[in-house]
Design a protein around this motif. Sequence first.
Motif, PDB file in Angstrom:
ATOM      1  N   SER A 332       0.838  -1.076  -0.099  1.00  0.00           N
ATOM      2  CA  SER A 332       0.074   0.044   0.025  1.00  0.00           C
ATOM      3  C   SER A 332       0.959   1.211  -0.010  1.00  0.00           C
ATOM      4  O   SER A 332       0.477   2.512  -0.478  1.00  0.00           O
ATOM      5  CB  SER A 332      -0.934   0.065   1.216  1.00  0.00           C
ATOM      6  N   ALA A 333       2.238   1.074   0.363  1.00  0.00           N
ATOM      7  CA  ALA A 333       3.018   2.348   0.204  1.00  0.00           C
ATOM      8  C   ALA A 333       3.145   2.519  -1.170  1.00  0.00           C
ATOM      9  O   ALA A 333       3.970   3.656  -1.480  1.00  0.00           O
ATOM     10  CB  ALA A 333       4.527   1.976   1.023  1.00  0.00           C
ATOM     11  N   ILE A 334       3.379   1.503  -1.946  1.00  0.00           N
ATOM     12  CA  ILE A 334       3.993   1.411  -3.340  1.00  0.00           C
ATOM     13  C   ILE A 334       2.477   1.911  -4.440  1.00  0.00           C
ATOM     14  O   ILE A 334       2.685   2.628  -5.317  1.00  0.00           O
ATOM     15  CB  ILE A 334       4.628   0.329  -3.592  1.00  0.00           C
ATOM     16  N   VAL A 335       1.546   1.107  -4.113  1.00  0.00           N
ATOM     17  CA  VAL A 335       0.454   1.260  -4.996  1.00  0.00           C
ATOM     18  C   VAL A 335      -0.703   1.743  -3.980  1.00  0.00           C
ATOM     19  O   VAL A 335      -0.643   1.753  -2.911  1.00  0.00           O
ATOM     20  CB  VAL A 335       0.043  -0.035  -5.812  1.00  0.00           C
ATOM     21  N   ASP A 336      -1.535   2.673  -4.909  1.00  0.00           N
ATOM     22  CA  ASP A 336      -2.730   3.128  -4.043  1.00  0.00           C
ATOM     23  C   ASP A 336      -3.463   2.084  -3.403  1.00  0.00           C
ATOM     24  O   ASP A 336      -3.558   1.026  -3.789  1.00  0.00           O
ATOM     25  CB  ASP A 336      -3.669   3.991  -4.960  1.00  0.00           C
ATOM     26  N   ASN A 337      -3.864   2.472  -2.111  1.00  0.00           N
ATOM     27  CA  ASN A 337      -4.636   1.068  -1.145  1.00  0.00           C
ATOM     28  C   ASN A 337      -5.703   0.803  -1.554  1.00  0.00           C
ATOM     29  O   ASN A 337      -6.299  -0.330  -1.295  1.00  0.00           O
ATOM     30  CB  ASN A 337      -4.455   1.661   0.085  1.00  0.00           C
ATOM     31  N   ILE A 338      -6.488   1.757  -2.585  1.00  0.00           N
ATOM     32  CA  ILE A 338      -7.792   1.371  -2.869  1.00  0.00           C
ATOM     33  C   ILE A 338      -7.794   0.079  -3.957  1.00  0.00           C
ATOM     34  O   ILE A 338      -8.546  -0.773  -3.592  1.00  0.00           O
ATOM     35  CB  ILE A 338      -8.561   2.460  -3.645  1.00  0.00           C
ATOM     36  N   PRO A 339      -7.116   0.079  -5.162  1.00  0.00           N
ATOM     37  CA  PRO A 339      -7.076  -1.078  -5.822  1.00  0.00           C
ATOM     38  C   PRO A 339      -6.266  -2.220  -5.387  1.00  0.00           C
ATOM     39  O   PRO A 339      -6.764  -3.475  -5.565  1.00  0.00           O
ATOM     40  CB  PRO A 339      -6.217  -0.419  -7.246  1.00  0.00           C
ATOM     41  N   TYR A 340      -5.466  -1.876  -4.259  1.00  0.00           N
ATOM     42  CA  TYR A 340      -4.773  -2.902  -3.580  1.00  0.00           C
ATOM     43  C   TYR A 340      -5.800  -3.936  -2.715  1.00  0.00           C
ATOM     44  O   TYR A 340      -6.011  -5.120  -2.955  1.00  0.00           O
ATOM     45  CB  TYR A 340      -3.707  -2.759  -2.789  1.00  0.00           C
ATOM     46  N   VAL A 341      -6.480  -3.177  -2.047  1.00  0.00           N
ATOM     47  CA  VAL A 341      -7.539  -3.868  -1.225  1.00  0.00           C
ATOM     48  C   VAL A 341      -8.634  -4.543  -2.158  1.00  0.00           C
ATOM     49  O   VAL A 341      -9.132  -5.600  -1.711  1.00  0.00           O
ATOM     50  CB  VAL A 341      -8.195  -2.853  -0.259  1.00  0.00           C
ATOM     51  N   ALA A 342      -8.915  -3.768  -3.436  1.00  0.00           N
ATOM     52  CA  ALA A 342      -9.905  -4.391  -4.318  1.00  0.00           C
ATOM     53  C   ALA A 342      -9.511  -5.831  -4.696  1.00  0.00           C
ATOM     54  O   ALA A 342     -10.334  -6.785  -5.043  1.00  0.00           O
ATOM     55  CB  ALA A 342     -10.374  -3.435  -5.276  1.00  0.00           C
ATOM     56  N   THR A 343      -8.049  -5.892  -4.969  1.00  0.00           N
ATOM     57  CA  THR A 343      -7.647  -7.055  -5.346  1.00  0.00           C
ATOM     58  C   THR A 343      -7.493  -8.051  -4.511  1.00  0.00           C
ATOM     59  O   THR A 343      -7.717  -9.236  -4.732  1.00  0.00           O
ATOM     60  CB  THR A 343      -6.011  -6.793  -6.116  1.00  0.00           C
ATOM     61  N   MET A 344      -6.926  -7.651  -3.149  1.00  0.00           N
ATOM     62  CA  MET A 344      -6.581  -8.768  -2.260  1.00  0.00           C
ATOM     63  C   MET A 344      -7.681  -9.120  -1.478  1.00  0.00           C
ATOM     64  O   MET A 344      -7.737 -10.291  -0.771  1.00  0.00           O
ATOM     65  CB  MET A 344      -5.733  -7.837  -1.271  1.00  0.00           C
ATOM     66  N   SER A 345      -8.994  -8.368  -1.197  1.00  0.00           N
ATOM     67  CA  SER A 345     -10.011  -8.950  -0.525  1.00  0.00           C
ATOM     68  C   SER A 345     -10.760 -10.157  -0.748  1.00  0.00           C
ATOM     69  O   SER A 345     -11.275 -10.868   0.039  1.00  0.00           O
ATOM     70  CB  SER A 345     -10.905  -7.776  -0.526  1.00  0.00           C
ATOM     71  N   PRO A 346     -10.732 -10.524  -2.130  1.00  0.00           N
ATOM     72  CA  PRO A 346     -11.342 -12.231  -2.421  1.00  0.00           C
ATOM     73  C   PRO A 346     -10.463 -12.943  -2.082  1.00  0.00           C
ATOM     74  O   PRO A 346     -10.782 -14.092  -1.442  1.00  0.00           O
ATOM     75  CB  PRO A 346     -11.140 -11.973  -4.112  1.00  0.00           C
ATOM     76  N   ILE A 347      -9.083 -12.969  -1.893  1.00  0.00           N
ATOM     77  CA  ILE A 347      -8.300 -13.784  -1.448  1.00  0.00           C
ATOM     78  C   ILE A 347      -8.361 -13.779   0.088  1.00  0.00           C
ATOM     79  O   ILE A 347      -8.281 -14.938   0.626  1.00  0.00           O
ATOM     80  CB  ILE A 347      -6.813 -13.428  -1.559  1.00  0.00           C
ATOM     81  N   VAL A 348      -8.233 -12.830   0.860  1.00  0.00           N
ATOM     82  CA  VAL A 348      -8.638 -12.596   2.347  1.00  0.00           C
ATOM     83  C   VAL A 348     -10.113 -13.503   2.770  1.00  0.00           C
ATOM     84  O   VAL A 348      -9.918 -14.190   3.757  1.00  0.00           O
ATOM     85  CB  VAL A 348      -8.561 -11.408   2.860  1.00  0.00           C
ATOM     86  N   ALA A 349     -10.972 -13.261   1.724  1.00  0.00           N
ATOM     87  CA  ALA A 349     -12.164 -13.917   1.893  1.00  0.00           C
ATOM     88  C   ALA A 349     -11.989 -15.371   2.098  1.00  0.00           C
ATOM     89  O   ALA A 349     -12.731 -16.193   2.770  1.00  0.00           O
ATOM     90  CB  ALA A 349     -13.331 -13.410   1.122  1.00  0.00           C
ATOM     91  N   ASP A 350     -11.462 -16.010   1.057  1.00  0.00           N
ATOM     92  CA  ASP A 350     -11.146 -17.361   0.917  1.00  0.00           C
ATOM     93  C   ASP A 350     -10.423 -17.674   1.981  1.00  0.00           C
ATOM     94  O   ASP A 350     -10.690 -18.785   2.780  1.00  0.00           O
ATOM     95  CB  ASP A 350     -10.393 -17.610  -0.166  1.00  0.00           C
ATOM     96  N   LEU A 351      -9.316 -17.041   2.504  1.00  0.00           N
ATOM     97  CA  LEU A 351      -8.789 -17.499   3.639  1.00  0.00           C
ATOM     98  C   LEU A 351      -9.423 -17.548   4.848  1.00  0.00           C
ATOM     99  O   LEU A 351      -9.166 -18.309   5.765  1.00  0.00           O
ATOM    100  CB  LEU A 351      -7.328 -16.442   3.751  1.00  0.00           C
ATOM    101  N   VAL A 352     -10.131 -16.576   5.065  1.00  0.00           N
ATOM    102  CA  VAL A 352     -10.904 -16.437   6.203  1.00  0.00           C
ATOM    103  C   VAL A 352     -11.989 -17.834   6.449  1.00  0.00           C
ATOM    104  O   VAL A 352     -11.969 -18.447   7.351  1.00  0.00           O
ATOM    105  CB  VAL A 352     -11.916 -14.989   6.374  1.00  0.00           C
ATOM    106  N   GLN A 353     -12.335 -18.070   5.179  1.00  0.00           N
ATOM    107  CA  GLN A 353     -13.319 -19.430   5.160  1.00  0.00           C
ATOM    108  C   GLN A 353     -12.679 -20.627   5.593  1.00  0.00           C
ATOM    109  O   GLN A 353     -12.974 -21.523   6.179  1.00  0.00           O
ATOM    110  CB  GLN A 353     -14.186 -19.505   3.815  1.00  0.00           C
ATOM    111  N   ALA A 354     -11.316 -20.701   5.089  1.00  0.00           N
ATOM    112  CA  ALA A 354     -10.500 -21.794   5.047  1.00  0.00           C
ATOM    113  C   ALA A 354     -10.220 -21.730   6.685  1.00  0.00           C
ATOM    114  O   ALA A 354      -9.756 -23.034   7.137  1.00  0.00           O
ATOM    115  CB  ALA A 354      -9.195 -21.609   4.372  1.00  0.00           C
TER     116      ALA A 354
END
Length: 430
Positions: A332-354
């Motif tokens: 998030s220091a390198i790229v804007d945190n909005i598109p980063y979170v948009a990209t990462m959130s599906p992966i985190v959702a899967d990890l939370v379920q796992a």
Amino acid sequence: MTALAWLSVAVFLGAYALIATEWVHRVAAALGGAGIMLLIHATDSGSAFFSEHTGIDWNVIFLLLGMMVIVGVLKQTGVFEYLAIWAAKRARGRPFRLMVLLVVITASASALLDNVTTVLLIAPVTFLVCERLALPVVPFLIAEAMASNIGGTATLVGDPPNIIIASRGGLTFNDFLVHMAPMVLLLVLVFVGLCRVMFRKTFVYDPERAAEIMALDEREAIADRTLLWQSLAVLALVLAAFVLHPVLHYEPSVVAILGAGVLVAVTKVTTEEAIAEVEWPTLVFFAGLFVMVGALVETGVIGRISELAVNATGGRLGLATMGLLWISTGLSAIVDNIPYVATMSPIVADLVQASGGNDHARVLWWALAFGADLGGNATAVGAAANVVVIGIAARNRTPISFWDFTKYGLVVTLTTVVLVTPYLWLRYLI
């Protein structure tokens, strides 16, 4: 990764280097990088201009545009001069007290509004009060941008990434208050202490200037009371709609544009006067940055980095939480945190379920939120509020360079994330 993915990384790093070194204007670097991404087919017009996940985030662009128009109208009322004199008098002309006051106001407002709206409102006040007290304005602007990012971390509406996280994770406004706000209160106190050290050369007290300020009557600064009440009424409705977003379901961008339109329609302010304060270079810079980051998403670069980070944890919740916190901070220091979170959130959702999908596993969402929001303080382009403040400073002929911001941002980010690490560990993992 494919050859196209590596090429898109090279283009992004080249544009980022130009932004960081300021060899060319940041708008030219962002637009040039975006143009090359389109030229090499790392992205296309459909993805760049119309995709919700990999294109220009028009919600951010129009939120900024609407609030800039509202602030431009407010500026004509004299209310910012009023607030500048009021703040300076409450601080009794002492620079550090003034910075503490502005930091606390900014952090508190950012928790209820979004951080971009807050800095748009507080920056004009800062210029005026620093001029009155003959203080350098840059340290105050940098402190306010960082305070807005810290304060915005506390609530669902405080920072755009939190809205994305809440939507994907099924989290409520109260969830953020319970899990994020207590730590943010501590971080604001620590940040005030950091300001005392980082900007110590700024705090030069001038008794004569202070005496002049104390003799002023802030009420005399109001130039148009009718326009002031009209503007404040519209602004209050806009802010209420921001807070009531979970109920009303109107995006902040829609609310801001509607508010700006109503304000211009019902007042005597002309269209030319209303848009005179719009930071067009800032809006264009954001557009170029969104296209470049979207190209990294399209070519699978950000997704691949995220997947490698998740796979490296081996299903261990503690390691996943700490890894997610620090990797999110770095990216998030390198790229804007909005598109980063948009990209990462599906992966985190899967990890939370796992991990069981229970409240215990939700620590991963808090790690993502803390890392993305606080990591945005590290560099001049890490968060929307930073870019807006730098744009306003440039417009007022007090430029803030990439490294002027970043040398303080790295200290603040490292300190705050170091404090968050044991908080997450002790509260959720033991």
